[in-house]
Design a protein around this motif. Structure first.
Motif, PDB file in Angstrom:
ATOM      1  N   ALA A  66       0.837  -1.204   0.000  1.00 36.41           N
ATOM      2  CA  ALA A  66       0.000   0.000   0.000  1.00 36.41           C
ATOM      3  C   ALA A  66       0.869   1.250   0.000  1.00 36.41           C
ATOM      4  N   TYR A  67       0.378   2.284  -0.671  1.00 39.61           N
ATOM      5  CA  TYR A  67       1.059   3.579  -0.705  1.00 39.61           C
ATOM      6  C   TYR A  67       0.335   4.529   0.238  1.00 39.61           C
ATOM      7  N   ASN A  68       1.089   5.065   1.201  1.00 38.71           N
ATOM      8  CA  ASN A  68       0.490   5.927   2.220  1.00 38.71           C
ATOM      9  C   ASN A  68       0.677   7.408   1.937  1.00 38.71           C
ATOM     10  N   GLY A  69       1.209   7.742   0.787  1.00 35.84           N
ATOM     11  CA  GLY A  69       1.381   9.150   0.444  1.00 35.84           C
ATOM     12  C   GLY A  69       2.697   9.692   0.950  1.00 35.84           C
ATOM     13  N   ASP A  70       3.018  10.902   0.518  1.00 41.36           N
ATOM     14  CA  ASP A  70       4.258  11.573   0.888  1.00 41.36           C
ATOM     15  C   ASP A  70       3.928  12.743   1.788  1.00 41.36           C
ATOM     16  N   ALA A  71       4.481  12.695   3.001  1.00 42.58           N
ATOM     17  CA  ALA A  71       4.198  13.784   3.948  1.00 42.58           C
ATOM     18  C   ALA A  71       4.714  15.115   3.445  1.00 42.58           C
ATOM     19  N   ARG A  72       5.739  15.063   2.552  1.00 41.68           N
ATOM     20  CA  ARG A  72       6.295  16.302   2.027  1.00 41.68           C
ATOM     21  C   ARG A  72       5.768  16.620   0.636  1.00 41.68           C
ATOM     22  N   GLY A  73       4.843  15.806   0.150  1.00 40.49           N
ATOM     23  CA  GLY A  73       4.372  15.968  -1.217  1.00 40.49           C
ATOM     24  C   GLY A  73       3.510  17.191  -1.395  1.00 40.49           C
ATOM     25  N   PRO A  74       3.186  17.519  -2.649  1.00 39.25           N
ATOM     26  CA  PRO A  74       2.392  18.702  -2.930  1.00 39.25           C
ATOM     27  C   PRO A  74       1.006  18.641  -2.322  1.00 39.25           C
ATOM     28  N   GLU A  75       0.460  17.415  -2.213  1.00 41.39           N
ATOM     29  CA  GLU A  75      -0.897  17.323  -1.697  1.00 41.39           C
ATOM     30  C   GLU A  75      -0.975  17.740  -0.235  1.00 41.39           C
ATOM     31  N   ASN A  76       0.113  17.521   0.525  1.00 41.03           N
ATOM     32  CA  ASN A  76       0.095  17.813   1.951  1.00 41.03           C
ATOM     33  C   ASN A  76       0.966  19.011   2.313  1.00 41.03           C
ATOM     34  N   GLY A  77       1.430  19.752   1.334  1.00 43.35           N
ATOM     35  CA  GLY A  77       2.324  20.868   1.598  1.00 43.35           C
ATOM     36  C   GLY A  77       1.576  22.057   2.167  1.00 43.35           C
ATOM     37  N   PRO A  78       2.314  23.056   2.643  1.00 39.34           N
ATOM     38  CA  PRO A  78       1.669  24.242   3.212  1.00 39.34           C
ATOM     39  C   PRO A  78       0.982  25.064   2.132  1.00 39.34           C
ATOM     40  N   ALA A  79      -0.096  25.720   2.510  1.00 39.39           N
ATOM     41  CA  ALA A  79      -0.816  26.571   1.567  1.00 39.39           C
ATOM     42  C   ALA A  79      -0.011  27.845   1.332  1.00 39.39           C
ATOM     43  N   GLN A 102       8.593  29.695   2.927  1.00 33.74           N
ATOM     44  CA  GLN A 102       9.771  28.848   3.082  1.00 33.74           C
ATOM     45  C   GLN A 102      10.116  28.194   1.743  1.00 33.74           C
ATOM     46  N   PRO A 103      11.390  28.202   1.368  1.00 34.75           N
ATOM     47  CA  PRO A 103      11.769  27.586   0.081  1.00 34.75           C
ATOM     48  C   PRO A 103      11.405  26.104   0.060  1.00 34.75           C
ATOM     49  N   ASP A 104      10.785  25.688  -1.011  1.00 32.47           N
ATOM     50  CA  ASP A 104      10.389  24.283  -1.169  1.00 32.47           C
ATOM     51  C   ASP A 104      10.323  23.986  -2.667  1.00 32.47           C
ATOM     52  N   GLU A 105      11.368  23.366  -3.174  1.00 32.34           N
ATOM     53  CA  GLU A 105      11.423  23.094  -4.614  1.00 32.34           C
ATOM     54  C   GLU A 105      10.322  22.142  -5.050  1.00 32.34           C
ATOM     55  N   ALA A 106      10.057  21.128  -4.230  1.00 31.23           N
ATOM     56  CA  ALA A 106       9.022  20.170  -4.605  1.00 31.23           C
ATOM     57  C   ALA A 106       7.646  20.819  -4.680  1.00 31.23           C
ATOM     58  N   GLU A 107       7.419  21.867  -3.885  1.00 34.00           N
ATOM     59  CA  GLU A 107       6.110  22.509  -3.825  1.00 34.00           C
ATOM     60  C   GLU A 107       5.934  23.577  -4.898  1.00 34.00           C
ATOM     61  N   TYR A 108       6.986  24.349  -5.156  1.00 35.98           N
ATOM     62  CA  TYR A 108       6.824  25.546  -5.985  1.00 35.98           C
ATOM     63  C   TYR A 108       7.554  25.491  -7.324  1.00 35.98           C
ATOM     64  N   ARG A 109       8.139  24.361  -7.667  1.00 32.85           N
ATOM     65  CA  ARG A 109       8.968  24.357  -8.870  1.00 32.85           C
ATOM     66  C   ARG A 109       8.160  24.570 -10.144  1.00 32.85           C
ATOM     67  N   PHE A 110       6.853  24.294 -10.126  1.00 36.38           N
ATOM     68  CA  PHE A 110       6.044  24.516 -11.317  1.00 36.38           C
ATOM     69  C   PHE A 110       5.650  25.989 -11.479  1.00 36.38           C
ATOM     70  N   CYS A 111       6.060  26.823 -10.550  1.00 41.09           N
ATOM     71  CA  CYS A 111       5.738  28.248 -10.656  1.00 41.09           C
ATOM     72  C   CYS A 111       6.669  28.981 -11.617  1.00 41.09           C
ATOM     73  N   PHE A 112       7.739  28.319 -12.070  1.00 38.47           N
ATOM     74  CA  PHE A 112       8.739  28.990 -12.892  1.00 38.47           C
ATOM     75  C   PHE A 112       8.895  28.255 -14.216  1.00 38.47           C
ATOM     76  N   ILE A 113       8.865  29.019 -15.285  1.00 37.55           N
ATOM     77  CA  ILE A 113       9.165  28.504 -16.620  1.00 37.55           C
ATOM     78  C   ILE A 113      10.188  29.443 -17.231  1.00 37.55           C
ATOM     79  N   GLU A 114      11.343  28.900 -17.573  1.00 38.39           N
ATOM     80  CA  GLU A 114      12.409  29.743 -18.097  1.00 38.39           C
ATOM     81  C   GLU A 114      12.106  30.171 -19.527  1.00 38.39           C
ATOM     82  N   LYS A 115      12.672  31.315 -19.885  1.00 39.41           N
ATOM     83  CA  LYS A 115      12.478  31.844 -21.235  1.00 39.41           C
ATOM     84  C   LYS A 115      13.020  30.877 -22.285  1.00 39.41           C
ATOM     85  N   ASN A 116      14.154  30.252 -21.986  1.00 39.37           N
ATOM     86  CA  ASN A 116      14.732  29.325 -22.961  1.00 39.37           C
ATOM     87  C   ASN A 116      13.800  28.141 -23.219  1.00 39.37           C
TER      88      ASN A 116
END
Length: 347
Positions: free
Chosen positions: A66-79, A171-185
């Motif tokens: 069984a998969y119990n989810g990721d406590a640090r994953g996007p679904e359970n991250g801070p708002a 708080q910096p969190d790459e797993a949570e916010y990495r989709f917020c950035f798209i580079e020009k290249n």
């Protein structure tokens, strides 16, 4: 590595909704537990399967299903809430601290070259992700990259957001916010995607949406683990070895009648050479003997081992006297020969 782990948890969440064998789920959890060492190698020279196969043999049976989810994953991250303001400086192109209001629906950043537009974006990136992709691409230490060129130092940017009417630091969190950035290249490459090959198109799409590292990780798996799995247990290997030894022994036993017949033929041929018409056993008895009759070999050996017979009236003194007489006669012969040679010259 954080993006790979985050996307892998998304994959596990998707896998939990599919009807697959339990061993597939166990193997997926095994990969999760050893994500870092597996990500270090790829499919070349079966590096990934060579590293994964021993882990599967040792730990697959103990892996959960069984998969119990990721406590640090996007679904359970801070708002995150709504961005409020960004305090930056000294940092990159900013020599002193600047405060930017981000509370409006649209924030437009404009200015001439060298006025800090890129530094602003990188400050926002490091405040949300904790890293700067440009520094990683250039393989420059991030602390050095963030320093102001004149001051040779920097202060980490501070980003705040509002949630439920209250301001709070982001708080910096790459797993949570990495989709917020798209580079020009990435956008430039995506604009020319139609001219690329299908494999390049998949890579560009993965890069555009920030899953290029996970895509590279997935491509690093070998098609099969069969060549690297040793599924036979120790006792099974021992049994196979003993079966092989038994088969070899049976072949040896099966060949004995032929070997015995060949030896008997050689014995009969030897007997005919020694005594035509006699059997091999008769020749052996004549040569080696029997309890009732001495054989030829023992008789000859006894003659060789016996002391030689004594020669009568022969002593050492007599032999020496005869030797002296022989030397005397030889001297007389030599003198007579010399006289005859001298007289032959007078005639």
């Amino acid at each position: 590595m954080a993006s790979i782990r985050s996307e892998y948890h998304r994959f596990l969440a998707h896998l939990a909704q599919r009807h697959v064998h339990d061993d597939v789920r166990r193997l997926a959890h095994l990969v999760l537990d050893h994500l870092q060492p597996l990500a270090e190698v790829g499919a070349a020279r079966r590096g990934r399967s060579t590293r994964l196969a021993p882990l599967a043999i040792a730990h697959l049976a103990q892996m959960p299903v069984a998969y119990n989810g990721d406590a640090r994953g996007p679904e359970n991250g801070p708002a995150l809430g709504r961005l409020h303001q960004l305090e930056v400086g000294p940092f990159r192109g900013f020599m002193r601290q600047e405060t930017f209001d981000l509370s409006h629906d649209i924030t437009l950043v404009y200015g001439a070259n060298g006025t800090g537009k890129s530094s602003f974006c990188e400050a926002l990136e490091v405040a949300m992700l904790g890293s700067i992709s440009e520094a990683q691409a250039k393989r420059v230490d991030q602390r050095t990259y963030c320093n102001n060129a004149r001051l040779r130092r920097h202060i980490a940017p501070v980003l705040s957001s509002t949630a439920a009417g209250e301001a709070q630091a982001v708080q910096p969190d790459e797993a949570e916010y990495r989709f917020c950035f798209i580079e020009k290249n990435r956008l430039d490459d995506f604009a020319r995607i139609a001219a690329r090959t299908p494999s390049d198109q998949r890579q560009l799409i993965a890069t555009l949406f920030g899953v290029d590292q996970f895509s590279e990780f997935v491509r690093g798996f070998n098609p099969s683990l069969g060549q690297d799995l040793m599924l036979a247990g120790v006792q099974a290997a021992q049994l196979a070895q003993r079966r092989l030894q038994l088969a070899n022994s049976e072949q040896t036993i099966a060949a004995y009648p032929q070997k015995i017949a060949a030896v008997e033929g050689l014995e009969q041929a030897l007997a005919q050479r020694m005594s035509p018409g006699a059997t091999y056993q008769t020749c052996v008895d004549w040569l080696l003997g029997t309890p009732q009759q001495q054989g030829r070999l023992p008789y000859v050996q006894a003659q060789l081992d016996a002391n030689p017979p004594a020669i009568h009236e022969v002593t050492q003194a007599r032999l020496q006297a005869l030797l002296a007489e022989a030397y005397r006669v030889q001297g007389l012969w030599q003198a007579s020969s010399a006289q005859l040679a001298a007289r032959a010259g007078e005639v």
